[in-house]
Write a protein that holds these residues in place. Structure first.
Motif, mmCIF file in Angstrom:
data_model
loop_
_atom_site.group_PDB
_atom_site.id
_atom_site.type_symbol
_atom_site.label_atom_id
_atom_site.label_comp_id
_atom_site.label_asym_id
_atom_site.label_seq_id
_atom_site.Cartn_x
_atom_site.Cartn_y
_atom_site.Cartn_z
ATOM 1 N N THR A 204 27.231 10.184 6.288
ATOM 2 C CA THR A 204 27.424 11.033 7.216
ATOM 3 C C THR A 204 27.598 12.304 6.523
ATOM 4 O OG1 THR A 204 29.841 10.737 7.330
ATOM 5 C CG2 THR A 204 28.309 9.376 8.976
ATOM 6 N N GLN A 205 27.959 12.607 5.406
ATOM 7 C CA GLN A 205 28.416 13.869 4.671
ATOM 8 C C GLN A 205 27.120 14.619 4.113
ATOM 9 O OE1 GLN A 205 31.528 13.039 2.037
ATOM 10 N NE2 GLN A 205 32.535 11.718 3.394
ATOM 11 N N LEU A 206 26.169 13.728 3.982
ATOM 12 C CA LEU A 206 24.953 14.086 3.205
ATOM 13 C C LEU A 206 23.990 14.981 4.356
ATOM 14 C CD1 LEU A 206 23.827 10.854 1.378
ATOM 15 C CD2 LEU A 206 25.204 12.905 0.504
ATOM 16 N N GLU A 207 23.157 15.892 3.519
ATOM 17 C CA GLU A 207 22.444 16.726 4.267
ATOM 18 C C GLU A 207 20.918 16.151 4.486
ATOM 19 O OE1 GLU A 207 22.639 20.675 3.051
ATOM 20 O OE2 GLU A 207 24.811 20.761 3.263
ATOM 21 N N THR A 208 20.695 14.800 4.346
ATOM 22 C CA THR A 208 19.487 14.240 4.348
ATOM 23 C C THR A 208 19.341 13.226 5.535
ATOM 24 O OG1 THR A 208 17.609 13.139 2.872
ATOM 25 C CG2 THR A 208 19.881 12.873 2.397
ATOM 26 N N ASP A 209 18.317 12.691 5.792
ATOM 27 C CA ASP A 209 18.176 11.866 6.881
ATOM 28 C C ASP A 209 18.341 10.365 6.227
ATOM 29 O OD1 ASP A 209 17.725 13.484 9.132
ATOM 30 O OD2 ASP A 209 15.675 13.279 8.717
ATOM 31 N N TRP B 174 20.124 4.154 4.986
ATOM 32 C CA TRP B 174 19.690 4.586 3.627
ATOM 33 C C TRP B 174 18.723 3.551 3.367
ATOM 34 C CZ3 TRP B 174 24.720 2.944 4.675
ATOM 35 C CH2 TRP B 174 24.867 1.779 4.088
#
Length: 166
Positions: free
Chosen positions: A43-48, A80
């Motif tokens: 949830t903290q990442l900037e990728t789907d 992921w």
């Protein structure tokens, strides 16, 4: 980028509530301790759909031989992808790679025969592994015994799940 993440829950917290997992419950404790932490991290990442790399190999166990592939695979909720680039490697392949690149060896592998990363006891051999742990890693042995005593005070000793490596 390499990120280290930790679970918000410990083996102690899990075992006090549910007892120690059996082999049949390994996927349950995996989700409880690892999957939840990975979900929180995603949830903290900037990728789907980020790629997570694992060093798991088919040769490590019959169970892994059935479940591991070199093909990317989505996790259960599709948040992921698991990448297992060395899934088909043998022990000799790993040794050769480590030697060629001057990488440090995990000292736990030579003493207990596996990484020691997950020591929940689901696939543990109570007799052999606890004796080795007591000899080689007395602090971790005492930690396991402390958790076990706490579980037994909470749940009792009559059920298999009250013992590590049941």
């Amino acid at each position: 980028d390499l990120h280290g993440i930790s679970s918000d829950t410990s083996l102690y917290q899990f075992a006090i509530e549910w007892g120690f997992p059996s082999a049949a419950a390994h996927s349950w404790i995996y989700r409880y301790l690892k999957d939840h932490a990975l979900n929180k991290f995603v949830t903290q990442l900037e990728t789907d759909v980020p790629d997570f790399y694992t060093g798991v190999r088919k040769e490590e166990s019959d169970r892994r031989m059935e479940n591991v592939t070199t093909e990317p695979s989505l996790n259960d909720n599709g948040r992921w992808r698991w990448m297992s680039p060395i899934a088909d490697w043998t022990d000799e392949d790993c040794d050769e790679y480590i030697d060629q690149h001057g990488l440090p060896r995990n000292p736990v592998v030579s003493t207990i025969g596996r990484s020691g990363e997950c020591f929940c006891g689901a696939f543990g051999d109570r007799t052999e592994e606890l004796l080795t742990l007591k000899e080689e890693y007395p602090d971790h042995f005492e930690h396991i015994r402390d958790v076990e005593r706490a579980v037994q005070e909470e749940i009792g000793t009559d059920e298999e799940h009250c013992w590590w490596g049941n």
